[in-house]
Design a protein around this motif. Sequence first.
Motif, PDB file in Angstrom:
ATOM      1  N   GLU A   3      99.648 -75.792 122.092  1.00 10.31           N
ATOM      2  CA  GLU A   3      98.461 -76.412 121.490  1.00 10.31           C
ATOM      3  C   GLU A   3      98.067 -75.717 120.195  1.00 10.31           C
ATOM      4  OE1 GLU A   3      95.290 -78.592 123.588  1.00 10.31           O
ATOM      5  OE2 GLU A   3      95.821 -77.282 125.275  1.00 10.31           O
ATOM      6  N   TRP A   8     100.447 -76.849 117.532  1.00 10.00           N
ATOM      7  CA  TRP A   8     100.229 -78.248 117.169  1.00 10.00           C
ATOM      8  C   TRP A   8      98.992 -78.433 116.295  1.00 10.00           C
ATOM      9  CZ3 TRP A   8     103.641 -81.945 117.411  1.00 10.00           C
ATOM     10  CH2 TRP A   8     103.237 -83.263 117.212  1.00 10.00           C
ATOM     11  N   ASN A  46     102.372 -80.915 109.979  1.00  8.25           N
ATOM     12  CA  ASN A  46     103.030 -81.846 110.891  1.00  8.25           C
ATOM     13  C   ASN A  46     104.517 -81.553 111.063  1.00  8.25           C
ATOM     14  OD1 ASN A  46     102.954 -84.370 112.514  1.00  8.25           O
ATOM     15  ND2 ASN A  46     104.318 -85.117 110.903  1.00  8.25           N
ATOM     16  N   ALA A  79     105.071 -78.175 112.855  1.00  9.95           N
ATOM     17  CA  ALA A  79     104.709 -78.245 114.274  1.00  9.95           C
ATOM     18  C   ALA A  79     105.776 -78.991 115.065  1.00  9.95           C
ATOM     19  CB  ALA A  79     103.352 -78.929 114.430  1.00  9.95           C
ATOM     20  N   GLN A  80     106.261 -80.088 114.516  1.00 11.64           N
ATOM     21  CA  GLN A  80     107.297 -80.852 115.216  1.00 11.64           C
ATOM     22  C   GLN A  80     108.572 -80.031 115.382  1.00 11.64           C
ATOM     23  OE1 GLN A  80     107.985 -84.978 114.154  1.00 11.64           O
ATOM     24  NE2 GLN A  80     105.991 -85.107 113.172  1.00 11.64           N
ATOM     25  N   VAL A 137     107.990 -77.416 118.175  1.00 10.27           N
ATOM     26  CA  VAL A 137     107.932 -78.012 119.516  1.00 10.27           C
ATOM     27  C   VAL A 137     109.318 -78.466 119.965  1.00 10.27           C
ATOM     28  CG1 VAL A 137     107.028 -79.943 120.876  1.00 10.27           C
ATOM     29  CG2 VAL A 137     105.520 -78.699 119.309  1.00 10.27           C
ATOM     30  N   HIS A 185      95.800 -84.691 121.992  1.00 11.06           N
ATOM     31  CA  HIS A 185      97.014 -84.597 121.178  1.00 11.06           C
ATOM     32  C   HIS A 185      98.127 -85.538 121.649  1.00 11.06           C
ATOM     33  CE1 HIS A 185      94.806 -81.111 119.959  1.00 11.06           C
ATOM     34  NE2 HIS A 185      95.100 -80.426 121.045  1.00 11.06           N
ATOM     35  N   LEU A 234     101.652 -84.676 120.437  1.00  9.58           N
ATOM     36  CA  LEU A 234     102.293 -83.574 121.153  1.00  9.58           C
ATOM     37  C   LEU A 234     102.834 -84.061 122.492  1.00  9.58           C
ATOM     38  CD1 LEU A 234     103.007 -80.617 121.648  1.00  9.58           C
ATOM     39  CD2 LEU A 234     100.626 -80.227 122.346  1.00  9.58           C
TER      40      LEU A 234
END
Length: 291
Positions: free
Chosen positions: A217, A220, A225, A228-229, A232, A263, A266
């Motif tokens: 979290e 994210w 963007n 973060a992607q 993850v 989210h 996510l």
Amino acid sequence: RALVWNAAWDMTRDAEWPARAFVDLVLGNVGAESDSSVVLVLLRQLQTATDSYVAPEHRVATKRSVADRLWTLVEAAQEGSDTQLQLLKAFAVHATTAPQLDVVAGLADGSRTVAGLPVDTDLRWELLTSLAAGGRAGEAEITAHLATDDTANGRQAAASARAAIATPEAKAAAWDAMVTREGMPNAILETSLLGFNRTHEDALLEPFVEPYFASLETVWTTRGNDMAQDLVQLLYPTALASRPELDVLGRTDAFLAALGDRHPGLRRMLLEVKDGAERALRVQAADRAAG
């Protein structure tokens, strides 16, 4: 031929035949391919099959065989061809045994050569990363090579090589730089993530299963963007999903349940990577059933 290759890969991903059969198919025929783009795709699929789809109990032996057969293909390839270069890079990725890493080291230091294929700066980085992942190179060698290639590409390659170093300390340092601290440029993050996952020992990644879920979290909500992607997707412990004591899929379900409606992006991404891990387990089961 493209239709046949596509069908074979689809059969592999759908667990309709053993992943090791696909590995044998590629190694038995890739040397005859004349289209370098097809060769590139096949070698990437070969790596995925070997790293993720072969049953874990067969993986070490398969990797050793793959590297040996790739080296044979390197020596048989047309001198100076793009296919020969791609085969050599693939060999470096799969090299794990002492004799295989000796070949990589010889190519890197110039004591061994491949006819028609000079080792330029970029290829030397590939070889050095292979040695780092194989436990044969560390910070000193990376720093020394970076001094000869202190460019944007060189710094990206150095980040990948550092993250690939096969020690718990190096993996922890890479994790800290990528996840705990902020400010890493996107290009450096991308290559660091690739290096972090470049390991021949799953035990080096085990300590990061719990921190992965604990950081999701925060990652994210605090990173851009794209960054973060990448974090993850590429840090999801797919390689450890077959380990029941680590319960990667169960941890994913528990996280999603606790996440609730927060989210949605996510949630969607985690469901995608979980689906990939579940597919890998199905394909591994088919490979295991083949004996």
